[in-house]
Motif scaffolding. Structure first.
Motif, PDB file in Angstrom:
ATOM      1  N   LEU A 112      33.714  72.248  22.717  1.00 60.07           N
ATOM      2  CA  LEU A 112      33.944  71.080  23.558  1.00 60.07           C
ATOM      3  C   LEU A 112      33.929  71.447  25.038  1.00 60.07           C
ATOM      4  O   LEU A 112      33.414  70.694  25.872  1.00 60.07           O
ATOM      5  N   LEU A 113      34.467  72.620  25.371  1.00 58.03           N
ATOM      6  CA  LEU A 113      34.464  73.080  26.755  1.00 58.03           C
ATOM      7  C   LEU A 113      33.044  73.176  27.300  1.00 58.03           C
ATOM      8  O   LEU A 113      32.771  72.762  28.438  1.00 58.03           O
ATOM      9  N   VAL A 114      32.137  73.731  26.487  1.00 57.21           N
ATOM     10  CA  VAL A 114      30.755  73.920  26.932  1.00 57.21           C
ATOM     11  C   VAL A 114      30.101  72.591  27.297  1.00 57.21           C
ATOM     12  O   VAL A 114      29.328  72.507  28.258  1.00 57.21           O
ATOM     13  N   SER A 115      30.415  71.541  26.538  1.00 55.68           N
ATOM     14  CA  SER A 115      29.755  70.243  26.737  1.00 55.68           C
ATOM     15  C   SER A 115      30.638  69.220  27.457  1.00 55.68           C
ATOM     16  O   SER A 115      30.284  68.043  27.533  1.00 55.68           O
ATOM     17  N   TRP A 116      31.768  69.676  27.992  1.00 58.66           N
ATOM     18  CA  TRP A 116      32.707  68.726  28.625  1.00 58.66           C
ATOM     19  C   TRP A 116      32.059  68.072  29.849  1.00 58.66           C
ATOM     20  O   TRP A 116      31.529  68.767  30.721  1.00 58.66           O
ATOM     21  N   PRO A 117      32.076  66.717  29.956  1.00 62.70           N
ATOM     22  CA  PRO A 117      31.439  66.040  31.095  1.00 62.70           C
ATOM     23  C   PRO A 117      32.115  66.411  32.422  1.00 62.70           C
ATOM     24  O   PRO A 117      33.342  66.320  32.540  1.00 62.70           O
ATOM     25  N   THR A 118      31.327  66.810  33.399  1.00 65.03           N
ATOM     26  CA  THR A 118      31.894  67.217  34.682  1.00 65.03           C
ATOM     27  C   THR A 118      32.598  66.063  35.374  1.00 65.03           C
ATOM     28  O   THR A 118      33.545  66.279  36.147  1.00 65.03           O
ATOM     29  N   ARG A 119      32.170  64.830  35.110  1.00 61.45           N
ATOM     30  CA  ARG A 119      32.789  63.676  35.775  1.00 61.45           C
ATOM     31  C   ARG A 119      34.235  63.471  35.333  1.00 61.45           C
ATOM     32  O   ARG A 119      34.993  62.756  35.993  1.00 61.45           O
ATOM     33  N   ARG A 120      34.616  64.099  34.220  1.00 67.01           N
ATOM     34  CA  ARG A 120      35.976  63.941  33.710  1.00 67.01           C
ATOM     35  C   ARG A 120      36.904  65.054  34.178  1.00 67.01           C
ATOM     36  O   ARG A 120      38.061  65.118  33.758  1.00 67.01           O
ATOM     37  N   GLY A 121      36.400  65.925  35.043  1.00 68.47           N
ATOM     38  CA  GLY A 121      37.239  66.995  35.566  1.00 68.47           C
ATOM     39  C   GLY A 121      37.362  68.147  34.585  1.00 68.47           C
ATOM     40  O   GLY A 121      36.873  68.095  33.455  1.00 68.47           O
ATOM     41  N   ARG A 122      38.038  69.187  35.039  1.00 66.37           N
ATOM     42  CA  ARG A 122      38.171  70.381  34.211  1.00 66.37           C
ATOM     43  C   ARG A 122      39.311  70.205  33.202  1.00 66.37           C
ATOM     44  O   ARG A 122      40.454  69.947  33.588  1.00 66.37           O
ATOM     45  N   PRO A 123      39.031  70.388  31.907  1.00 65.42           N
ATOM     46  CA  PRO A 123      40.090  70.224  30.907  1.00 65.42           C
ATOM     47  C   PRO A 123      41.025  71.435  30.876  1.00 65.42           C
ATOM     48  O   PRO A 123      40.620  72.555  31.169  1.00 65.42           O
ATOM     49  N   THR A 124      42.252  71.210  30.485  1.00 61.02           N
ATOM     50  CA  THR A 124      43.194  72.306  30.280  1.00 61.02           C
ATOM     51  C   THR A 124      43.031  72.828  28.852  1.00 61.02           C
ATOM     52  O   THR A 124      42.456  72.147  27.989  1.00 61.02           O
ATOM     53  N   PRO A 125      43.515  74.018  28.557  1.00 57.97           N
ATOM     54  CA  PRO A 125      43.455  74.509  27.179  1.00 57.97           C
ATOM     55  C   PRO A 125      44.090  73.549  26.170  1.00 57.97           C
ATOM     56  O   PRO A 125      43.544  73.336  25.077  1.00 57.97           O
ATOM     57  N   ILE A 126      45.233  72.948  26.535  1.00 54.36           N
ATOM     58  CA  ILE A 126      45.883  71.999  25.629  1.00 54.36           C
ATOM     59  C   ILE A 126      44.996  70.791  25.382  1.00 54.36           C
ATOM     60  O   ILE A 126      44.892  70.287  24.255  1.00 54.36           O
ATOM     61  N   ASP A 127      44.342  70.289  26.444  1.00 49.75           N
ATOM     62  CA  ASP A 127      43.415  69.164  26.269  1.00 49.75           C
ATOM     63  C   ASP A 127      42.346  69.498  25.233  1.00 49.75           C
ATOM     64  O   ASP A 127      42.036  68.700  24.342  1.00 49.75           O
ATOM     65  N   LEU A 128      41.764  70.683  25.366  1.00 48.68           N
ATOM     66  CA  LEU A 128      40.685  71.095  24.475  1.00 48.68           C
ATOM     67  C   LEU A 128      41.176  71.257  23.041  1.00 48.68           C
ATOM     68  O   LEU A 128      40.500  70.848  22.084  1.00 48.68           O
ATOM     69  N   VAL A 129      42.351  71.852  22.883  1.00 51.95           N
ATOM     70  CA  VAL A 129      42.901  72.072  21.542  1.00 51.95           C
ATOM     71  C   VAL A 129      43.232  70.734  20.877  1.00 51.95           C
ATOM     72  O   VAL A 129      42.922  70.522  19.690  1.00 51.95           O
ATOM     73  N   ASP A 130      43.854  69.815  21.610  1.00 48.45           N
ATOM     74  CA  ASP A 130      44.191  68.514  21.031  1.00 48.45           C
ATOM     75  C   ASP A 130      42.935  67.756  20.606  1.00 48.45           C
ATOM     76  O   ASP A 130      42.892  67.140  19.535  1.00 48.45           O
ATOM     77  N   GLU A 131      41.906  67.795  21.440  1.00 49.05           N
ATOM     78  CA  GLU A 131      40.666  67.103  21.100  1.00 49.05           C
ATOM     79  C   GLU A 131      39.988  67.764  19.901  1.00 49.05           C
ATOM     80  O   GLU A 131      39.441  67.088  19.025  1.00 49.05           O
ATOM     81  N   ALA A 132      40.048  69.102  19.849  1.00 49.90           N
ATOM     82  CA  ALA A 132      39.467  69.813  18.713  1.00 49.90           C
ATOM     83  C   ALA A 132      40.181  69.444  17.421  1.00 49.90           C
ATOM     84  O   ALA A 132      39.540  69.192  16.384  1.00 49.90           O
ATOM     85  N   LEU A 133      41.516  69.406  17.453  1.00 46.01           N
ATOM     86  CA  LEU A 133      42.280  69.046  16.257  1.00 46.01           C
ATOM     87  C   LEU A 133      41.953  67.625  15.810  1.00 46.01           C
ATOM     88  O   LEU A 133      41.788  67.368  14.610  1.00 46.01           O
ATOM     89  N   ALA A 134      41.852  66.705  16.754  1.00 43.09           N
ATOM     90  CA  ALA A 134      41.561  65.318  16.404  1.00 43.09           C
ATOM     91  C   ALA A 134      40.190  65.191  15.750  1.00 43.09           C
ATOM     92  O   ALA A 134      40.020  64.472  14.761  1.00 43.09           O
ATOM     93  N   ARG A 135      39.204  65.902  16.293  1.00 41.31           N
ATOM     94  CA  ARG A 135      37.852  65.806  15.743  1.00 41.31           C
ATOM     95  C   ARG A 135      37.747  66.478  14.374  1.00 41.31           C
ATOM     96  O   ARG A 135      37.059  65.969  13.487  1.00 41.31           O
ATOM     97  N   LEU A 136      38.423  67.601  14.210  1.00 38.19           N
ATOM     98  CA  LEU A 136      38.382  68.280  12.910  1.00 38.19           C
ATOM     99  C   LEU A 136      39.102  67.460  11.845  1.00 38.19           C
ATOM    100  O   LEU A 136      38.676  67.423  10.686  1.00 38.19           O
ATOM    101  N   ALA A 137      40.197  66.805  12.224  1.00 38.29           N
ATOM    102  CA  ALA A 137      40.921  65.977  11.259  1.00 38.29           C
ATOM    103  C   ALA A 137      40.085  64.781  10.820  1.00 38.29           C
ATOM    104  O   ALA A 137      40.195  64.316   9.675  1.00 38.29           O
ATOM    105  N   ALA A 138      39.232  64.276  11.700  1.00 40.24           N
ATOM    106  CA  ALA A 138      38.406  63.107  11.384  1.00 40.24           C
ATOM    107  C   ALA A 138      37.131  63.474  10.643  1.00 40.24           C
ATOM    108  O   ALA A 138      36.432  62.596  10.128  1.00 40.24           O
ATOM    109  N   ASP A 139      36.819  64.774  10.600  1.00 36.59           N
ATOM    110  CA  ASP A 139      35.616  65.214   9.905  1.00 36.59           C
ATOM    111  C   ASP A 139      35.823  65.067   8.398  1.00 36.59           C
ATOM    112  O   ASP A 139      36.927  64.875   7.917  1.00 36.59           O
ATOM    113  N   THR A 140      34.743  65.163   7.659  1.00 32.68           N
ATOM    114  CA  THR A 140      34.854  65.012   6.198  1.00 32.68           C
ATOM    115  C   THR A 140      34.623  66.315   5.462  1.00 32.68           C
ATOM    116  O   THR A 140      34.483  66.330   4.243  1.00 32.68           O
ATOM    117  N   ARG A 141      34.581  67.436   6.198  1.00 29.07           N
ATOM    118  CA  ARG A 141      34.260  68.715   5.563  1.00 29.07           C
ATOM    119  C   ARG A 141      35.314  69.767   5.902  1.00 29.07           C
ATOM    120  O   ARG A 141      36.077  69.619   6.849  1.00 29.07           O
TER     121      ARG A 141
END
Length: 327
Positions: A112-141
């Motif tokens: 997510l860090l690699v593809s994070w939109p620059t217009r949204r500013g620099r994410p913090t590690p916690i931001d990235l981890v929370d978003e990663a957890l949310a996306r993995l929980a919503a996945d089906t695999r």
């Protein structure tokens, strides 16, 4: 200086639009990954020959498989079958836990860090981890059911562990500039058809080839101590990249997050030839054990410490006793 060759890129000029002061560790990591000589082009004849040798070897072994047999060859299966064959054949009792899920979640966060939109500013590690957890929980695999079922306390533990990993990466690795063409979790499969498939997934790659010029760097992210197997895993990835893309990578590297240390090797003809021999040896062993049901050979080694049959294995017990006596 090519935009898609990170190994030639220097630190951005101070005050420029991409300027970011690097820490000493980031500077050291960049120095390890940077190209140290002239642009590299492998002999086209060599590339053709090693691809033909791989194709011939795989086709030869494939003739020993039945119509419904399929063989999946990964770096893990190569390593285990060439270590202790008895251990390799034991049932896989893998279960997700906070300890082993951390790496998967951290890899997703870095993706997510690699593809994070620059217009949204620099994410913090916690931001990235929370978003990663949310996306993995919503996945089906894979890990999704385990993540979705976490209790608040367990989720807090996972978030804490993973945030440490992501923070280590951000503090130790040079910022991934877009013109480096960074890609995370890149899958490789070869060949496209047949009963035997070589496959891998690269944690991080930067750069891309230009014509026949090798510019790509393949990077594995690890915790813990350096291990000879890590270099063998990367040599397999270099071989797989050569078979798929027909242009070998320039360099392979393991980045140890805990130690903030990068260990890199230049890709050479010798590395690719050795990786091919090791891979073909492993394929023969996999077919003999899993398809033809040859009696496995016990080879005591580091894996004995967590082998499920260690207590009843005389060779493993003797190996562990001798190892403990030397400590």
């Amino acid at each position: 200086m090519g935009d898609a060759d990170p190994t030639t890129i220097t630190t951005p000029a101070a005050g420029g639009p991409d300027a970011e002061e690097l820490t000493p560790v980031q500077q050291r990591t960049l120095a390890v990954l940077r190209r140290s000589g002239e642009p590299l082009e492998f002999d086209p004849l060599f590339v053709d020959e090693i691809r033909a040798a791989a194709r011939d070897s795989v086709d030869e072994v494939s003739r020993r498989l039945g119509d419904d047999d399929e063989l999946w060859v990964s770096k893990h299966r190569i390593a285990t079958v060439l270590d202790c064959e008895e251990h390799h054949l034991q049932p896989d009792e893998f279960a997700w836990s906070a300890a082993n899920a951390t790496g998967t979640i951290a890899h997703k966060a870095i993706e997510l860090l690699v593809s994070w939109p620059t217009r949204r500013g620099r994410p913090t590690p916690i931001d990235l981890v929370d978003e990663a957890l949310a996306r993995l929980a919503a996945d089906t695999r894979g890990i999704s059911e385990w993540v979705a079922a976490l209790s608040p306390a367990d989720e807090a533990e996972v978030r804490s562990r993973t945030t440490v990993r992501v923070t280590q990466f951000l503090e130790s690795f040079p910022p991934l500039r877009r013109n480096w063409a960074p890609v995370t979790e890149a899958s490789l499969r070869w060949p496209v058809s047949g009963s035997i498939t070589l496959a891998g997934k690269v944690d991080l790659q930067i750069g891309r080839p230009s014509g026949r010029q090798s510019r790509k760097v393949i990077i594995d992210l690890k915790t813990g101590r350096p291990n000879a197997r890590h270099r063998q895993d990367l040599a397999f990835y270099a071989l797989l990249e050569t078979l798929v893309r027909e242009v070998p990578p320039r360099k392979v590297a393991t980045f140890y997050l805990d130690a903030a240390d990068a260990h890199a090797d230049d890709v050479t003809e010798g590395m690719l030839e050795s990786a091919l021999r090791r891979t073909i040896d492993a394929i023969h062993a996999l077919v003999e054990l899993e398809i033809e049901h040859r009696t496995p050979v016990r080879r005591p080694g580091a894996g004995c410490r967590w082998c499920p049959i260690a207590a009843g294995c005389a060779e493993g017990t003797a190996h562990l006793a001798a190892r403990d006596a030397d400590l």
